[in-house]
Scaffold this active site. Sequence first.
Site, mmCIF file in Angstrom:
data_model
loop_
_atom_site.group_PDB
_atom_site.id
_atom_site.type_symbol
_atom_site.label_atom_id
_atom_site.label_comp_id
_atom_site.label_asym_id
_atom_site.label_seq_id
_atom_site.Cartn_x
_atom_site.Cartn_y
_atom_site.Cartn_z
ATOM 1 N N LYS A 106 0.856 -1.187 0.000
ATOM 2 C CA LYS A 106 0.000 0.000 0.000
ATOM 3 C C LYS A 106 0.886 1.229 0.000
ATOM 4 C CE LYS A 106 -4.507 0.754 0.332
ATOM 5 N NZ LYS A 106 -5.553 -0.212 -0.032
HETATM 6 N N1 GLU Z 1 -7.334 -0.010 -3.335
HETATM 7 C C1 GLU Z 1 -8.055 -1.209 -3.602
HETATM 8 C C2 GLU Z 1 -8.090 -2.121 -2.387
HETATM 9 O O1 GLU Z 1 -7.887 -1.684 -1.289
HETATM 10 C C3 GLU Z 1 -7.579 -1.904 -4.861
HETATM 11 C C4 GLU Z 1 -6.159 -2.352 -4.844
HETATM 12 C C5 GLU Z 1 -5.663 -2.886 -6.179
HETATM 13 O O2 GLU Z 1 -6.465 -3.013 -7.095
HETATM 14 O O3 GLU Z 1 -4.471 -3.166 -6.254
HETATM 15 O O4 GLU Z 1 -8.373 -3.276 -2.489
#
Ligand code: GLU
Length: 419
Positions: A106
Amino acid sequence: MANTYNPYDNMLQVLELAAQKLGLPQNEYEFIKYPERELKVAIQVVMDNGDVKFFEGYRVQHSSVRGPCKGGIRYHEEVDTDEVKALAAWMTFKCAVVNLPYGGAKGAVKVDPSLLSHGELERLTRRFTTAILPIIGPEKDIPAPDVNTNAEVMAWIMDTYSMLKGYAVPGVVTGKSIEIGGSLGRAKATGRGVSIVTGELLKYLNMPEKGARIVVQGMGNVGGVTATLLYEQGHTIIGVSDISGGYYNPEGLDIPAIHDYMSANNRSLEGYTATGVERISNQELLTRDCDVLIPCAMENQITGPIADSVRAKLIVEGANGPTTVEADEILNKKGVIILPDILSNAGGVVVSYFEWVQNIQELTWEEDQINETLKKIMIRSFGQVADIVKEHNVSFRIAAYMLAIDKLAKAKKIRGIFP
Ligand code: GLU
């Protein structure tokens, strides 16, 4: 988020509980407690008025045991390292629950993007990309949109990365526009996934597949799509909210009209009125009587005191980490069934995976194929988690963690420890 609440500790507590239920020896899951890599960067931006400002940025790669790291980037004024670490770990678990060949990561920039001009936002994004460039890439770590980031931000990341490499690298990010290698169905995928598992949960509990009274917190990309799809399936959406507050009608809200209003009102619900609609606070929205409560805003929304007054029978977590450990315990005792984030909101990363596969294979898939495959994966994952619930007499959250931790521990065992 703010105050003393620590989402990483929250994650560690659930991890311990699930590992115990699995009967895993400490040394087989210890590695999950330590993110593999944490990068903190300073982002220097020339503002429109000529001033130079610094912003803090982060990218945490929690695990690459099951594949390249994967996870979004959020722009928010209140992020900190522990929050990004927790969000990265949740990505690892999420990808394992739905069986994608990915680990978790993240990223975040500590900024309120509403205070920046379009140009400032672009310069911030490009500078941030440059700062994290050594650790991202289609084979290493693939960012995606998250809170306050979107396809345009992904395009800036993709373009910056590609310019510095000297050739186009669409697979470095997902959640892009179709024109530059984005996938059909990606924008609605998270909400679609939330609506699919909500339907599966109702079926599992022998509740009617139509007519459930549903409250959705948050009308952004996740909540907005979830509310629309569940409304179209014949459910009654009795409450919605955004940062302006909650909007409630026990007879049911007109979701298409609400979307029209938001389109004409800079994506905000502020000022929305209609016959029978009561304006309530965010807290009241979470505690109104309903069949299903679907938090799709930020983490740490359902805290202990709120959990005491929650009257929903079921909670489906569209957001990441909306329920604290304390609240989770209270709700479990009250008999509220909670579908955890790492299962419920996995639809986004599932279609991110499809996007990445299309990019690296230089292929494009039809939207029907994408939506059908997404549905199959969500239903299969729900079923696997539900089987663990029955077999071990645990909550859906513990069951989902057990499924994920088991896969991670097995992968780690097979790979061994380097050197
Ligand atoms: N931000 C989204 C999540 O928390 C998508 C992450 C992604 O597609 O890599 O799942």
